[in-house]
Structure formats: structure tokens, C-alpha cells
Enzyme design. Structure first.
Site, PDB file in Angstrom:
ATOM      1  N   ASP A 186       0.770  -1.309  -0.060  1.00 54.92           N
ATOM      2  CA  ASP A 186      -0.030  -0.076   0.003  1.00 54.92           C
ATOM      3  C   ASP A 186       0.896   1.214  -0.198  1.00 54.92           C
ATOM      4  O   ASP A 186       1.803   1.376   0.681  1.00 54.92           O
ATOM      5  CB  ASP A 186      -1.022   0.157   1.207  1.00 54.92           C
ATOM      6  CG  ASP A 186      -1.955   1.022   1.103  1.00 54.92           C
ATOM      7  OD1 ASP A 186      -2.976   1.094   0.530  1.00 54.92           O
ATOM      8  OD2 ASP A 186      -1.642   2.251   1.720  1.00 54.92           O
ATOM      9  N   GLU A 229      -4.692   2.441  -4.322  1.00 53.46           N
ATOM     10  CA  GLU A 229      -3.223   2.511  -4.312  1.00 53.46           C
ATOM     11  C   GLU A 229      -2.710   1.221  -3.717  1.00 53.46           C
ATOM     12  O   GLU A 229      -1.613   1.273  -3.177  1.00 53.46           O
ATOM     13  CB  GLU A 229      -2.907   3.697  -3.431  1.00 53.46           C
ATOM     14  CG  GLU A 229      -3.058   3.627  -2.090  1.00 53.46           C
ATOM     15  CD  GLU A 229      -4.626   4.339  -1.717  1.00 53.46           C
ATOM     16  OE1 GLU A 229      -4.647   4.757  -0.589  1.00 53.46           O
ATOM     17  OE2 GLU A 229      -5.338   4.203  -2.670  1.00 53.46           O
TER      18      GLU A 229
END
Length: 309
Positions: A186, A229
Site C-alpha cells: 500500500d 493504491e
């Protein structure tokens, strides 16, 4: 949407958009409505709402790709039927010619051979057309299938590809432990990056992350854009002592890289959680542990790697 809170937020923005149009005496045509809805959405949307929208867009793209795939498949069937009919017609003519020539006797043998040769040539041409059409449609089908499992922004596999690949592997791991590692990666502080540099810069960062991860792992391993993301990596033939090394190599490579966008340097870091396959694991088991390891890395200060056995 299954999340009631998100559902309520969307309707709240909808009501505000309609209210703004009504107050300004503007007809709620789609173009007018979208303008005000988008403006209010950008002002009020939190990270959960933005993520829900992105996931919705992914589903819509997948639906469009699937529609394209089914259209190609439908055309393939039609082309096969038409070609089959053409070849059947030539075969029928050839059969009739043979029967007629036999009945006319030996004296017309030369004409019969010449005619038969012409029919054979026609049959060969029809077969070539058929093969050419099959190859063309096969290529289109392969491209359509690839589009179904490829993220258009980052050019790596998407979540559908991950589900398909992992479920195939999991079937083989119901009675034994597989030498397989799952990573959740992440981007740290991604919302702030978007706020400071803009969403176009954010898109560039996502592409950079995907390609950076891809450059570190082996050809037999695979990276997927999980959503937003977040990325997932599946390492095959990987044991516990290798898991941390590979994951931290990815983290280190991203940390030491410096992106330049519109003349400005963008520094990006990632938090990585990894877990090893256990005998009998389900998809949710594996992804749940990897996700938990990633959030542990976040809670410990970000820009770090955590591995769960």
C-alpha cells in the site's frame, strides 16, 4: 453498493446537486447534473467514498470488456456457421459432379477430372478462408480475455486476475502447504500526494509503483493492482526466509527512487505485509493475513515490511 453509509452519502450529494440546480432554475439535464454532482463529490468525498467509486468504475470497465468479449464470441459462432455452410455447399457440388460423371461413362473421364480438380481448388480456398477467419477471431478473443484481467492504468493484472490465479493455486493447496507468498503493498500517504500534486501525478505514481514491483520479482511471479493504491504480489516457489528479503527489496527500491512530475520531485514509500500459504487456506484466509500484516506495518510507522507465518 452494500455499504449503507456510502449509499446514504451518495444520495446526500445527489440531493444537494438537485437542490443547486433547482435554486438556479437550471433543468437537471445529465450534463448539468453531472457538473454539480462532481463538484460536490470532490468537496465532500472521504477516502472510503472515493475507494467505493473507484471499485464501481472497475466493475463497469469489466462489464464493458465482457460485453466486447461476448460480441467477439458471437461473431465467431456466426463465422463458423457461414464457413461450414460454404464448405458443405462445395462438398455437395463435388459429390453431385462425381455421381453425374460416373453415370455419363468413361468417355467423359477427362472432363470429369478437370471439373473435379476445380472443385477441389474451391474447397481448398474455402478452407483457407475459414482458417484465416478462425485465426483472426482467436487473436481478438485472446486480446479481449487479456483486457478482462488487466488494469488499464498500471498495465499489470487486476483483481479479477488475482482471484482467478489464486483460486487455481488454492485448489492444489487443500491438503498440503504450498511454497507461495502473498504480499499486500500500500502506498503511504497517497491521499496527501494527490492533494499536493494532483490526480494526474497520482496516476503516474501508481504506474511507477506497478512497474517498480514488476522489475524486482521474477518472471514466474506476478503483481496485481488490488484497488486504489494497493497492489498484491504472488511469489511462487518462495519459502519463509526469502519472503522478507524480496518484500523489503521492493520497499527499498521504491523508497530510493525519486519521481519528477511537472518539475517537482515526488518521494513515495510503501508499507508491505506478507504471509505464507498454509495447508487448507482459502482465498479470504490468505488475503486476510496479508492485509493484517500490511496494516501492522502501517501502524508501526509505515515504510516497512511485516511478514506473518
Amino acid at each position: 453498493m452494500k455499504d449503507t453509509k456510502i449509499y446514504d452519502k451518495i444520495f446526500s450529494i445527489h440531493d444537494q446537486a438537485i437542490g443547486a440546480l433547482r435554486a438556479l432554475h437550471i433543468a437537471p439535464y445529465p450534463s448539468h447534473y453531472k457538473k454539480y454532482f462532481d463538484e460536490i463529490f470532490i468537496e465532500q468525498a472521504d477516502s472510503a467514498l472515493v475507494k467505493a467509486q473507484q471499485e464501481d468504475e472497475v466493475l463497469n470497465e469489466a462489464h464493458d470488456d465482457l460485453t466486447h468479449y461476448l460480441d467477439i464470441a458471437h461473431r465467431a459462432i456466426i463465422a463458423f456457421v457461414e464457413t461450414h455452410a460454404d464448405i458443405s455447399h462445395v462438398a455437395e457440388l463435388q459429390s453431385n459432379y462425381i455421381t453425374k460423371a460416373t453415370q455419363d461413362g468413361v468417355e467423359r473421364c477427362a472432363n470429369f477430372v478437370e471439373g473435379l480438380s476445380e472443385l477441389g481448388k474451391n474447397m481448398s480456398e474455402e478452407l483457407k478462408k475459414s482458417q484465416s477467419k478462425i485465426e483472426e477471431l482467436s487473436s481478438e478473443l485472446q486480446q479481449a480475455i487479456a483486457q478482462l484481467t488487466t488494469d488499464p492504468l498500471t498495465k499489470v493484472s487486476n483483481r479479477k486476475g488475482l482471484v482467478d490465479d489464486l483460486n487455481s493455486a488454492i485448489e492444489a493447496g487443500q491438503t498440503k502447504t504450498l511454497p507461495m507468498v502473498i504480499m499486500m503493498i500500500d502506498a503511504d500517504n497517497f491521499k496527501s500526494l494527490n492533494d499536493v500534486h494532483g490526480h494526474l501525478a497520482g496516476d503516474k505514481v501508481l504506474y511507477f509503483l506497478a512497474q517498480s514491483i514488476k522489475s524486482v520479482i521474477r518472471s514466474g511471479d506476478k503483481v496485481y493492482r488490488y484497488g486504489g493504491e494497493e497492489f498484491t504480489v504472488v511469489l511462487n516457489r518462495c519459502e519463509k526466509d526469502q519472503a522478507f528479503s524480496v518484500a523489503d527489496k521492493i520497499r527499498s527500491k521504491i523508497e530510493s527512487s525519486h519521481l519528477i512530475y511537472s518539475g517537482k520531485s515526488i518521494n513515495v514509500t510503501v508499507s508491505i505485509g506478507a504471509t505464507l500459504h498454509r495447508s487448507g487456506d482459502s482465498y479470504d484466509d490468505l488475503m486476510g493475513r496479508a492485509d493484517e500484516a500490511m496494516y501492522t506495518a502501517k501502524s508501526k510507522g509505515k515504510n516497512r515490511t511485516v511478514v506473518f507465518d
